[in-house]
Every structure is written in C-alpha cells, then in structure tokens.
Design a protein around this motif. Structure first.
Motif, PDB file in Angstrom:
ATOM      1  N   GLU A 262      37.422 113.877  55.929  1.00 33.26           N
ATOM      2  CA  GLU A 262      36.416 113.608  54.906  1.00 33.26           C
ATOM      3  C   GLU A 262      36.334 112.123  54.586  1.00 33.26           C
ATOM      4  N   VAL A 263      37.488 111.472  54.495  1.00 30.99           N
ATOM      5  CA  VAL A 263      37.502 110.032  54.227  1.00 30.99           C
ATOM      6  C   VAL A 263      36.812 109.288  55.369  1.00 30.99           C
ATOM      7  N   MET A 264      37.131 109.660  56.603  1.00 28.74           N
ATOM      8  CA  MET A 264      36.502 109.011  57.761  1.00 28.74           C
ATOM      9  C   MET A 264      34.996 109.241  57.754  1.00 28.74           C
ATOM     10  N   ASP A 265      34.582 110.471  57.511  1.00 22.03           N
ATOM     11  CA  ASP A 265      33.148 110.781  57.465  1.00 22.03           C
ATOM     12  C   ASP A 265      32.442 109.946  56.399  1.00 22.03           C
ATOM     13  N   GLY A 266      33.083 109.796  55.243  1.00 18.96           N
ATOM     14  CA  GLY A 266      32.498 109.003  54.163  1.00 18.96           C
ATOM     15  C   GLY A 266      32.326 107.543  54.555  1.00 18.96           C
ATOM     16  N   LEU A 267      33.330 106.990  55.215  1.00 17.41           N
ATOM     17  CA  LEU A 267      33.240 105.599  55.663  1.00 17.41           C
ATOM     18  C   LEU A 267      32.135 105.419  56.704  1.00 17.41           C
ATOM     19  N   LEU A 268      32.066 106.350  57.640  1.00 15.78           N
ATOM     20  CA  LEU A 268      31.058 106.253  58.691  1.00 15.78           C
ATOM     21  C   LEU A 268      29.646 106.425  58.130  1.00 15.78           C
TER      22      LEU A 268
ATOM     23  N   MET B 166      39.157  98.022  59.704  1.00 15.05           N
ATOM     24  CA  MET B 166      40.575  98.081  60.045  1.00 15.05           C
ATOM     25  C   MET B 166      41.209  99.360  59.500  1.00 15.05           C
ATOM     26  N   TYR B 167      40.843  99.732  58.290  1.00 18.71           N
ATOM     27  CA  TYR B 167      41.364 100.960  57.688  1.00 18.71           C
ATOM     28  C   TYR B 167      40.908 102.181  58.499  1.00 18.71           C
ATOM     29  N   LEU B 168      39.619 102.218  58.854  1.00 17.53           N
ATOM     30  CA  LEU B 168      39.092 103.337  59.629  1.00 17.53           C
ATOM     31  C   LEU B 168      39.793 103.453  60.978  1.00 17.53           C
TER      32      LEU B 168
END
Length: 157
Positions: A40-46, A57-59
C-alpha cells in the motif's frame, strides 16, 4: 560516530526520506499483514508521481524488502518450455498450424510439445527461436529434463 556515505541525502530530499521512514520504517517484512501494508505504501508513492530523490530512494529500499519477502513466501515457479511456447504463440496471435508452416516443424510435433508428450530438441528450439526472434535460452529452460505434465495432458512415463 556514523560513517558518511556518498549516497547521503540533504535538505528537502533527506526530510522527505526521513518522513517516510518515520511513517513506515524500513525493516525486514515478516508477515502477510506487513507485506500488504508495504504494498500500500509503494502504491501510494507510485500514484503520487513526481517523486524527489528522497522518495525515490525510499521506494527503492522498500521495493527490495518486498521483493525479498515475495521470493521467500510467494515464489513463482519458472514457466515450462511448453508454457513459454504457448505464450509466444498467443502473443503473436498464431495457431499451431500457422507455426508449423512458418517454422517447418510438423504440427504433430508442436502439439505433442505443447501437451508435454514430447521434449523440445535443440534443432526445434533453434527453429522456434529464429521464428520468434528470441534468444534460444528462453525456450531451453528445461532442455535435457523430461517433459512434465502441465495439466493439459497426461504426464509422460
């Protein structure tokens, strides 16, 4: 005292990275719940788009942690040569008969290879690779191993 890295972030990039780490720390993923949250965090960033260096860098780091967990808990079996051939045929939109005409491989041989009754031989792999314009290793993943049933036909004995 902490060592300085040439990959260090500064200013707003460092702030955005640290904000993300505080919200969702970068740690080994050990459960399905943690895995789902990481996705979910990755999807939000993308979905946000326009990431700065800190977010990127975090992703990257979070993606590595997710990939490690997936490799351990959600391993995907490699495709069989027959599955790969089936995929290539579907992608090109051709039938067994069309492939037989274009490659010079008998239709019966193609059918038997797709059903797992006949192994892929080096000459056949070379012809198929030339026809599909791919590296022969893509169709030689299981070369030398006996064919396995892919659920579409009887298992050879």
């Amino acid at each position: 005292m902490a060592a300085r890295s040439r990959f260090a972030l500064r200013g707003k990039s460092q702030d955005s990275y640290l904000d993300l780490v505080r919200a969702f720390p970068l740690a080994a993923i050990r459960s399905e719940g943690h895995f789902a949250e990481a996705q979910e965090v990755m999807d939000g960033l993308l979905a946000r788009g326009g990431m700065g260096p800190g977010e990127a860098m975090y992703l990257d780091a979070l993606s590595d942690l997710v990939a490690t967990y997936e490799d351990l808990r959600h391993a995907i079996e490699p495709a069989s040569d027959a599955d790969m051939l089936r995929h290539l045929m579907e992608a090109k939109g051709i039938t067994q008969a069309e492939l037989a005409r274009a490659s010079g491989i008998p239709r019966s041989s193609i059918s038997e290879m797709l059903s797992g009754k006949k192994p892929f031989t080096r000459p056949v792999i070379r012809r198929l690779a030339a026809y599909f314009r791919i590296d022969a290793s893509i169709l030689a993943a299981n070369f030398g191993n006996p064919p396995q049933s892919d659920g579409r036909g009887p298992s050879p004995r």
